[in-house]
Design an enzyme around this catalytic site. Sequence first.
Site, PDB file in Angstrom:
ATOM      1  N   HIS A 139      33.705  33.054  41.559  1.00 29.30           N
ATOM      2  CA  HIS A 139      35.488  33.093  42.433  1.00 29.30           C
ATOM      3  C   HIS A 139      35.295  33.109  43.703  1.00 29.30           C
ATOM      4  O   HIS A 139      35.554  32.441  44.192  1.00 29.30           O
ATOM      5  CB  HIS A 139      35.514  34.985  42.009  1.00 29.30           C
ATOM      6  CG  HIS A 139      37.220  35.133  42.411  1.00 29.30           C
ATOM      7  ND1 HIS A 139      36.766  36.046  43.164  1.00 29.30           N
ATOM      8  CD2 HIS A 139      37.933  34.568  41.754  1.00 29.30           C
ATOM      9  CE1 HIS A 139      38.392  35.864  43.684  1.00 29.30           C
ATOM     10  NE2 HIS A 139      39.248  35.992  42.433  1.00 29.30           N
ATOM     11  N   ASP A 140      34.113  33.882  44.666  1.00 36.46           N
ATOM     12  CA  ASP A 140      33.911  33.974  46.363  1.00 36.46           C
ATOM     13  C   ASP A 140      33.807  32.179  46.367  1.00 36.46           C
ATOM     14  O   ASP A 140      34.541  31.439  47.297  1.00 36.46           O
ATOM     15  CB  ASP A 140      32.631  34.019  46.657  1.00 36.46           C
ATOM     16  CG  ASP A 140      32.453  35.785  46.676  1.00 36.46           C
ATOM     17  OD1 ASP A 140      33.533  36.031  46.050  1.00 36.46           O
ATOM     18  OD2 ASP A 140      31.604  36.506  46.968  1.00 36.46           O
ATOM     19  N   GLY A 142      32.039  40.220  50.215  1.00 34.71           N
ATOM     20  CA  GLY A 142      31.211  39.386  51.474  1.00 34.71           C
ATOM     21  C   GLY A 142      30.541  39.153  49.563  1.00 34.71           C
ATOM     22  O   GLY A 142      30.939  39.060  48.928  1.00 34.71           O
ATOM     23  N   GLY A 155      32.904  42.783  45.402  1.00 41.81           N
ATOM     24  CA  GLY A 155      33.437  43.224  47.020  1.00 41.81           C
ATOM     25  C   GLY A 155      33.163  42.564  47.718  1.00 41.81           C
ATOM     26  O   GLY A 155      33.299  40.706  47.252  1.00 41.81           O
ATOM     27  N   ASP A 157      41.430  33.602  40.093  1.00 45.71           N
ATOM     28  CA  ASP A 157      41.546  34.689  39.747  1.00 45.71           C
ATOM     29  C   ASP A 157      41.561  34.177  38.168  1.00 45.71           C
ATOM     30  O   ASP A 157      40.629  35.405  37.608  1.00 45.71           O
ATOM     31  CB  ASP A 157      42.773  35.360  39.890  1.00 45.71           C
ATOM     32  CG  ASP A 157      42.535  35.201  41.735  1.00 45.71           C
ATOM     33  OD1 ASP A 157      41.377  35.431  42.595  1.00 45.71           O
ATOM     34  OD2 ASP A 157      43.342  36.075  42.025  1.00 45.71           O
ATOM     35  N   TYR A 207      27.391  39.778  44.489  1.00 45.60           N
ATOM     36  CA  TYR A 207      29.151  38.905  44.871  1.00 45.60           C
ATOM     37  C   TYR A 207      29.970  39.721  44.403  1.00 45.60           C
ATOM     38  O   TYR A 207      31.221  39.411  45.173  1.00 45.60           O
ATOM     39  CB  TYR A 207      29.062  38.052  44.229  1.00 45.60           C
ATOM     40  CG  TYR A 207      28.134  37.144  44.955  1.00 45.60           C
ATOM     41  CD1 TYR A 207      28.773  36.495  45.757  1.00 45.60           C
ATOM     42  CD2 TYR A 207      26.553  37.041  44.847  1.00 45.60           C
ATOM     43  CE1 TYR A 207      27.127  35.007  46.617  1.00 45.60           C
ATOM     44  CE2 TYR A 207      26.057  35.906  45.309  1.00 45.60           C
ATOM     45  CZ  TYR A 207      26.393  35.257  46.552  1.00 45.60           C
ATOM     46  OH  TYR A 207      25.266  34.445  46.813  1.00 45.60           O
TER      47      TYR A 207
END
Length: 123
Positions: A47-48, A31, A29, A89, A27
Amino acid sequence: SLIQFETLIMKVVKKSGMFWYSAYGCYCGWGGHGRPQDATDRCCFVHDCCYGKVTGCDPKMDSYTYSEENGDIVCGGDDPCKREICECDRVAAVCFRDNLDTYNSDTYWRYPTKNCQEEPDPC
Protein backbone atom coordinates in the site's frame (compact mmCIF):
# COMPACT_ATOMS: atom_id res chain seq x y z
CA SER A 1 -8.26 9.95 1.54
CA LEU A 2 -7.25 8.24 4.75
CA ILE A 3 -10.82 8.59 6.02
CA GLN A 4 -12.09 6.69 2.98
CA PHE A 5 -9.37 4.07 3.47
CA GLU A 6 -10.69 3.52 7.00
CA THR A 7 -14.22 3.18 5.57
CA LEU A 8 -13.10 0.63 2.97
CA ILE A 9 -11.32 -1.41 5.64
CA MET A 10 -14.51 -1.42 7.74
CA LYS A 11 -16.60 -2.51 4.73
CA VAL A 12 -14.22 -5.20 3.46
CA VAL A 13 -12.49 -6.50 6.60
CA LYS A 14 -15.20 -5.67 9.16
CA LYS A 15 -12.44 -4.28 11.41
CA SER A 16 -11.34 -0.77 12.31
CA GLY A 17 -8.24 0.25 10.38
CA MET A 18 -7.38 2.68 13.13
CA PHE A 19 -7.39 -0.01 15.82
CA TRP A 20 -6.09 -2.96 13.81
CA TYR A 21 -3.64 -1.49 11.31
CA SER A 22 -2.36 1.87 12.59
CA ALA A 23 0.61 0.50 14.56
CA TYR A 24 1.28 -3.00 13.25
CA GLY A 25 4.60 -4.42 12.09
CA CYS A 26 7.09 -2.23 10.25
CA TYR A 27 4.72 -0.66 7.68
CA CYS A 28 1.18 -0.36 9.02
CA GLY A 29 0.81 3.19 10.27
CA TRP A 30 2.85 6.32 9.60
CA GLY A 31 6.13 5.85 7.80
CA GLY A 32 7.62 2.44 7.34
CA HIS A 33 11.02 0.89 6.89
CA GLY A 34 12.80 -2.43 7.06
CA ARG A 35 11.43 -5.75 5.90
CA PRO A 36 7.70 -6.50 6.28
CA GLN A 37 7.24 -8.94 9.16
CA ASP A 38 4.24 -10.97 7.99
CA ALA A 39 1.51 -11.04 5.34
CA THR A 40 -0.48 -8.21 6.95
CA ASP A 41 2.60 -6.01 7.23
CA ARG A 42 3.32 -6.81 3.56
CA CYS A 43 -0.18 -5.51 2.70
CA CYS A 44 0.87 -2.19 4.26
CA PHE A 45 4.24 -2.25 2.48
CA VAL A 46 2.52 -2.74 -0.89
CA HIS A 47 0.00 0.00 0.00
CA ASP A 48 2.85 2.40 0.84
CA CYS A 49 4.51 1.54 -2.49
CA CYS A 50 1.23 2.08 -4.31
CA TYR A 51 0.77 5.53 -2.74
CA GLY A 52 4.38 6.33 -3.64
CA LYS A 53 3.64 5.77 -7.33
CA VAL A 54 0.64 8.12 -7.38
CA THR A 55 1.40 11.46 -9.01
CA GLY A 56 -0.85 14.45 -9.55
CA CYS A 57 -2.93 14.15 -6.39
CA ASP A 58 -2.55 13.54 -2.65
CA PRO A 59 -3.41 9.95 -1.63
CA LYS A 60 -3.82 10.85 2.05
CA MET A 61 -6.08 13.86 1.53
CA ASP A 62 -7.91 13.63 -1.82
CA SER A 63 -11.32 11.95 -1.90
CA TYR A 64 -12.29 9.46 -4.58
CA THR A 65 -15.44 7.84 -5.88
CA TYR A 66 -16.35 4.18 -5.45
CA SER A 67 -19.39 1.97 -5.39
CA GLU A 68 -20.25 -1.45 -4.04
CA GLU A 69 -21.33 -4.13 -6.50
CA ASN A 70 -22.21 -7.62 -5.23
CA GLY A 71 -20.13 -7.00 -2.12
CA ASP A 72 -17.08 -5.81 -4.07
CA ILE A 73 -15.61 -2.30 -4.05
CA VAL A 74 -15.50 -0.78 -7.54
CA CYS A 75 -13.42 2.36 -8.01
CA GLY A 76 -14.88 4.98 -10.33
CA GLY A 77 -14.92 8.64 -11.19
CA ASP A 78 -13.40 10.64 -14.02
CA ASP A 79 -10.08 11.50 -12.35
CA PRO A 80 -7.51 8.78 -13.12
CA CYS A 81 -5.28 9.87 -10.22
CA LYS A 82 -8.07 9.58 -7.67
CA ARG A 83 -9.13 6.25 -9.18
CA GLU A 84 -5.54 5.07 -8.65
CA ILE A 85 -5.72 6.05 -4.96
CA CYS A 86 -8.97 4.12 -4.64
CA GLU A 87 -7.35 1.04 -6.20
CA CYS A 88 -4.44 1.26 -3.74
CA ASP A 89 -6.91 1.36 -0.84
CA ARG A 90 -9.18 -1.35 -2.28
CA VAL A 91 -6.29 -3.77 -2.86
CA ALA A 92 -4.96 -3.17 0.68
CA ALA A 93 -8.37 -3.74 2.28
CA VAL A 94 -8.81 -7.01 0.38
CA CYS A 95 -5.26 -8.01 1.36
CA PHE A 96 -6.06 -7.35 5.04
CA ARG A 97 -9.21 -9.48 4.78
CA ASP A 98 -7.39 -12.31 3.01
CA ASN A 99 -4.69 -12.39 5.71
CA LEU A 100 -6.79 -12.11 8.87
CA ASP A 101 -5.95 -15.70 9.77
CA THR A 102 -2.26 -14.83 10.24
CA TYR A 103 -2.76 -11.41 11.90
CA ASN A 104 -0.68 -11.55 15.10
CA SER A 105 -1.26 -8.63 17.44
CA ASP A 106 0.66 -10.30 20.26
CA THR A 107 3.86 -10.12 18.24
CA TYR A 108 3.43 -7.22 15.81
CA TRP A 109 1.15 -4.62 17.46
CA ARG A 110 3.32 -1.61 18.38
CA TYR A 111 6.28 -3.51 16.99
CA PRO A 112 9.55 -1.78 17.98
CA THR A 113 11.11 0.15 15.10
CA LYS A 114 14.52 -1.14 16.18
CA ASN A 115 13.35 -4.51 14.80
CA CYS A 116 12.69 -2.96 11.39
CA GLN A 117 16.27 -2.50 10.23
CA GLU A 118 16.65 -5.14 7.50
CA GLU A 119 16.87 -3.96 3.91
CA PRO A 120 13.36 -3.96 2.40
CA ASP A 121 12.44 -5.45 -0.93
CA PRO A 122 12.11 -2.86 -3.70
CA CYS A 123 8.62 -1.62 -4.47
